[in-house]
Design a protein around this motif. Sequence first.
Motif, PDB file in Angstrom:
ATOM      1  N   MET A 167      50.400  47.043  41.076  1.00 50.99           N
ATOM      2  CA  MET A 167      50.170  48.235  39.803  1.00 50.99           C
ATOM      3  C   MET A 167      50.234  47.973  38.732  1.00 50.99           C
ATOM      4  O   MET A 167      51.070  46.820  38.344  1.00 50.99           O
ATOM      5  CB  MET A 167      51.341  49.193  39.974  1.00 50.99           C
ATOM      6  N   THR A 168      49.800  48.015  37.716  1.00 44.36           N
ATOM      7  CA  THR A 168      49.670  48.139  35.966  1.00 44.36           C
ATOM      8  C   THR A 168      49.665  49.782  35.280  1.00 44.36           C
ATOM      9  O   THR A 168      48.910  49.783  36.303  1.00 44.36           O
ATOM     10  CB  THR A 168      48.392  46.558  35.597  1.00 44.36           C
ATOM     11  N   MET A 169      49.959  49.889  34.896  1.00 44.49           N
ATOM     12  CA  MET A 169      50.608  50.809  34.139  1.00 44.49           C
ATOM     13  C   MET A 169      51.221  50.885  33.329  1.00 44.49           C
ATOM     14  O   MET A 169      51.751  50.506  32.602  1.00 44.49           O
ATOM     15  CB  MET A 169      52.118  51.720  35.069  1.00 44.49           C
ATOM     16  N   ASP A 170      49.576  51.805  32.068  1.00 43.63           N
ATOM     17  CA  ASP A 170      49.722  52.276  30.824  1.00 43.63           C
ATOM     18  C   ASP A 170      49.958  53.590  30.575  1.00 43.63           C
ATOM     19  O   ASP A 170      49.965  54.408  30.506  1.00 43.63           O
ATOM     20  CB  ASP A 170      48.298  51.539  29.888  1.00 43.63           C
ATOM     21  N   ASP A 207      58.519  43.052  42.302  1.00 40.97           N
ATOM     22  CA  ASP A 207      58.878  42.664  40.773  1.00 40.97           C
ATOM     23  C   ASP A 207      57.842  43.160  39.582  1.00 40.97           C
ATOM     24  O   ASP A 207      56.972  43.153  39.644  1.00 40.97           O
ATOM     25  CB  ASP A 207      58.772  41.050  41.060  1.00 40.97           C
ATOM     26  N   MET A 208      59.256  43.865  38.875  1.00 46.01           N
ATOM     27  CA  MET A 208      58.078  44.274  37.816  1.00 46.01           C
ATOM     28  C   MET A 208      58.921  43.920  36.034  1.00 46.01           C
ATOM     29  O   MET A 208      60.069  43.281  35.959  1.00 46.01           O
ATOM     30  CB  MET A 208      59.009  45.662  37.811  1.00 46.01           C
ATOM     31  N   ILE A 209      57.756  44.250  35.151  1.00 48.64           N
ATOM     32  CA  ILE A 209      57.773  43.253  34.021  1.00 48.64           C
ATOM     33  C   ILE A 209      57.339  44.518  33.291  1.00 48.64           C
ATOM     34  O   ILE A 209      56.317  44.888  33.440  1.00 48.64           O
ATOM     35  CB  ILE A 209      57.249  41.788  33.771  1.00 48.64           C
ATOM     36  N   HIS A 220      53.706  49.500  28.601  1.00 47.29           N
ATOM     37  CA  HIS A 220      53.310  48.821  29.961  1.00 47.29           C
ATOM     38  C   HIS A 220      53.860  48.048  30.909  1.00 47.29           C
ATOM     39  O   HIS A 220      55.393  47.857  30.827  1.00 47.29           O
ATOM     40  CB  HIS A 220      52.497  48.544  29.049  1.00 47.29           C
ATOM     41  N   THR A 221      53.959  48.398  32.059  1.00 52.65           N
ATOM     42  CA  THR A 221      54.726  47.903  33.117  1.00 52.65           C
ATOM     43  C   THR A 221      53.499  47.684  34.367  1.00 52.65           C
ATOM     44  O   THR A 221      52.862  48.132  34.903  1.00 52.65           O
ATOM     45  CB  THR A 221      55.679  49.423  33.642  1.00 52.65           C
ATOM     46  N   LYS A 222      53.783  46.190  34.776  1.00 52.95           N
ATOM     47  CA  LYS A 222      53.611  45.791  35.864  1.00 52.95           C
ATOM     48  C   LYS A 222      54.280  45.422  37.056  1.00 52.95           C
ATOM     49  O   LYS A 222      55.351  45.268  36.930  1.00 52.95           O
ATOM     50  CB  LYS A 222      52.962  44.719  35.561  1.00 52.95           C
ATOM     51  N   CYS A 223      53.541  45.527  38.339  1.00 56.23           N
ATOM     52  CA  CYS A 223      54.559  45.653  39.677  1.00 56.23           C
ATOM     53  C   CYS A 223      53.743  44.798  40.279  1.00 56.23           C
ATOM     54  O   CYS A 223      52.746  45.343  40.809  1.00 56.23           O
ATOM     55  CB  CYS A 223      55.177  46.806  40.104  1.00 56.23           C
ATOM     56  N   ARG A 224      54.370  44.004  41.066  1.00 56.88           N
ATOM     57  CA  ARG A 224      53.682  43.148  41.894  1.00 56.88           C
ATOM     58  C   ARG A 224      54.944  43.381  43.075  1.00 56.88           C
ATOM     59  O   ARG A 224      56.101  42.905  42.830  1.00 56.88           O
ATOM     60  CB  ARG A 224      54.285  41.418  41.570  1.00 56.88           C
ATOM     61  N   SER A 253      46.522  30.869  49.828  1.00 56.35           N
ATOM     62  CA  SER A 253      45.143  31.984  49.037  1.00 56.35           C
ATOM     63  C   SER A 253      45.508  32.834  48.708  1.00 56.35           C
ATOM     64  O   SER A 253      44.759  33.356  47.558  1.00 56.35           O
ATOM     65  CB  SER A 253      43.953  31.316  50.788  1.00 56.35           C
ATOM     66  N   LEU A 254      45.780  33.800  49.575  1.00 62.38           N
ATOM     67  CA  LEU A 254      46.211  35.530  48.524  1.00 62.38           C
ATOM     68  C   LEU A 254      47.405  35.220  48.234  1.00 62.38           C
ATOM     69  O   LEU A 254      47.356  35.691  46.730  1.00 62.38           O
ATOM     70  CB  LEU A 254      47.120  35.902  50.164  1.00 62.38           C
ATOM     71  N   GLN A 255      48.150  34.356  48.007  1.00 61.89           N
ATOM     72  CA  GLN A 255      49.209  34.067  47.070  1.00 61.89           C
ATOM     73  C   GLN A 255      49.339  33.987  45.504  1.00 61.89           C
ATOM     74  O   GLN A 255      49.159  34.516  44.567  1.00 61.89           O
ATOM     75  CB  GLN A 255      50.545  33.637  46.697  1.00 61.89           C
ATOM     76  N   TRP A 256      47.488  33.196  45.476  1.00 60.65           N
ATOM     77  CA  TRP A 256      47.097  32.433  44.333  1.00 60.65           C
ATOM     78  C   TRP A 256      45.654  33.663  43.757  1.00 60.65           C
ATOM     79  O   TRP A 256      46.343  34.043  42.971  1.00 60.65           O
ATOM     80  CB  TRP A 256      45.911  31.540  44.597  1.00 60.65           C
ATOM     81  N   GLU A 257      45.204  34.535  44.681  1.00 64.25           N
ATOM     82  CA  GLU A 257      44.737  35.527  44.115  1.00 64.25           C
ATOM     83  C   GLU A 257      45.825  36.402  43.803  1.00 64.25           C
ATOM     84  O   GLU A 257      45.351  36.934  42.314  1.00 64.25           O
ATOM     85  CB  GLU A 257      44.333  35.804  45.501  1.00 64.25           C
ATOM     86  N   MET A 258      46.859  36.618  44.145  1.00 61.10           N
ATOM     87  CA  MET A 258      48.352  38.502  43.849  1.00 61.10           C
ATOM     88  C   MET A 258      48.547  37.516  42.229  1.00 61.10           C
ATOM     89  O   MET A 258      48.765  38.514  41.270  1.00 61.10           O
ATOM     90  CB  MET A 258      48.821  37.748  44.755  1.00 61.10           C
ATOM     91  N   ASP A 259      48.562  36.267  42.108  1.00 60.71           N
ATOM     92  CA  ASP A 259      48.917  35.245  41.279  1.00 60.71           C
ATOM     93  C   ASP A 259      47.849  35.413  39.496  1.00 60.71           C
ATOM     94  O   ASP A 259      48.510  36.162  39.094  1.00 60.71           O
ATOM     95  CB  ASP A 259      49.878  33.977  41.052  1.00 60.71           C
ATOM     96  N   GLU A 260      47.026  35.594  40.200  1.00 61.55           N
ATOM     97  CA  GLU A 260      45.768  35.539  39.074  1.00 61.55           C
ATOM     98  C   GLU A 260      45.658  37.306  38.443  1.00 61.55           C
ATOM     99  O   GLU A 260      45.439  37.461  38.031  1.00 61.55           O
ATOM    100  CB  GLU A 260      44.540  35.387  39.685  1.00 61.55           C
ATOM    101  N   ILE A 261      45.751  38.305  39.308  1.00 62.03           N
ATOM    102  CA  ILE A 261      45.650  39.655  39.255  1.00 62.03           C
ATOM    103  C   ILE A 261      47.070  39.899  38.642  1.00 62.03           C
ATOM    104  O   ILE A 261      46.907  40.998  37.603  1.00 62.03           O
ATOM    105  CB  ILE A 261      45.604  40.305  40.535  1.00 62.03           C
ATOM    106  N   PHE A 262      47.995  39.218  39.008  1.00 59.11           N
ATOM    107  CA  PHE A 262      49.538  40.089  38.954  1.00 59.11           C
ATOM    108  C   PHE A 262      49.212  39.484  36.109  1.00 59.11           C
ATOM    109  O   PHE A 262      50.016  39.998  35.631  1.00 59.11           O
ATOM    110  CB  PHE A 262      50.634  39.526  38.703  1.00 59.11           C
TER     111      PHE A 262
END
Length: 268
Positions: A167-170, A207-209, A220-224, A253-262
């Motif tokens: 999730m990405t929230m602004d 995990d949130m930043i 701005h908050t990001k969540c994974r 492959s899935l974790q790589w994809e999630m890393d790039e999106i996050f």
Amino acid sequence: MKLTMEQRIALHGFNNLTKTLSFNMYDICYTKTKEEREAYLEYIDEQYNAERLTSILKNVSDIIGAHVLNISKQDYEPQGASVTMLVSEGPIAGVPSESFDESPGPVMQSVVAHMDKSHITVHTYPEYHPDEGISTFRADIDVSTCGEISPLKALNFLISSFDTDIMTMDYRVRGFTRDIKGHKLFIDHEISSIQNYIPDDIKSLYDMIDVNVYQENIFHTKCRLRKFDLNNYLFGYTKEALTEEEQRLITESLQWEMDEIFYGKNIM
């Protein structure tokens, strides 16, 4: 100092602040074959079609105390959907004091508040990698209000309405309003983080930043999602149908994809 019903600042005229919440979510799936990919996209289009999205946005309008003036909705070919609502102020029966608190909003209940003309929109973006077996579903929702209640009160409900890996929230407050002495107010409620509007049981899953610019009223908050279970990312079968090597490669492959999106960048 937090504003309560007794402490609220008397304003000159209408509250002209514009508060906008942008909520962006991703669902990721491993689709090895063309048939799996087509089945996943068909599932997404059925699960989040324009009719279902309209229902979600109507509930959001109830939470923020709005009247729906107009609805425009569309299912697209080959996939995806959009809904746009114009809303106006709801009945003015006193704004509840919790409207000003940094705390999660309801999952679903009516909250009466004072709003001016505003809008709520959602757009969905199902897509897939051309040859690496990854499919993703993205939904973008914008809730923009004028008046006394923050659209952040709808955040808890939005999170509960989607199966979300990332999730990405602004949140941003624009413009100004004036008190009865003419002094400008560029924000009418305290906020230190979007995270304070997310329930603890939901926060424990991610995990949130944060990246906040307090002097500009930009948050701005990001969540994974923390826990990774490969079975949650396979469509139509479980990991027991795979060899250990296949499980390892698909997980990478899935974790790589999630890393790039996050992190919002390609990882080489």
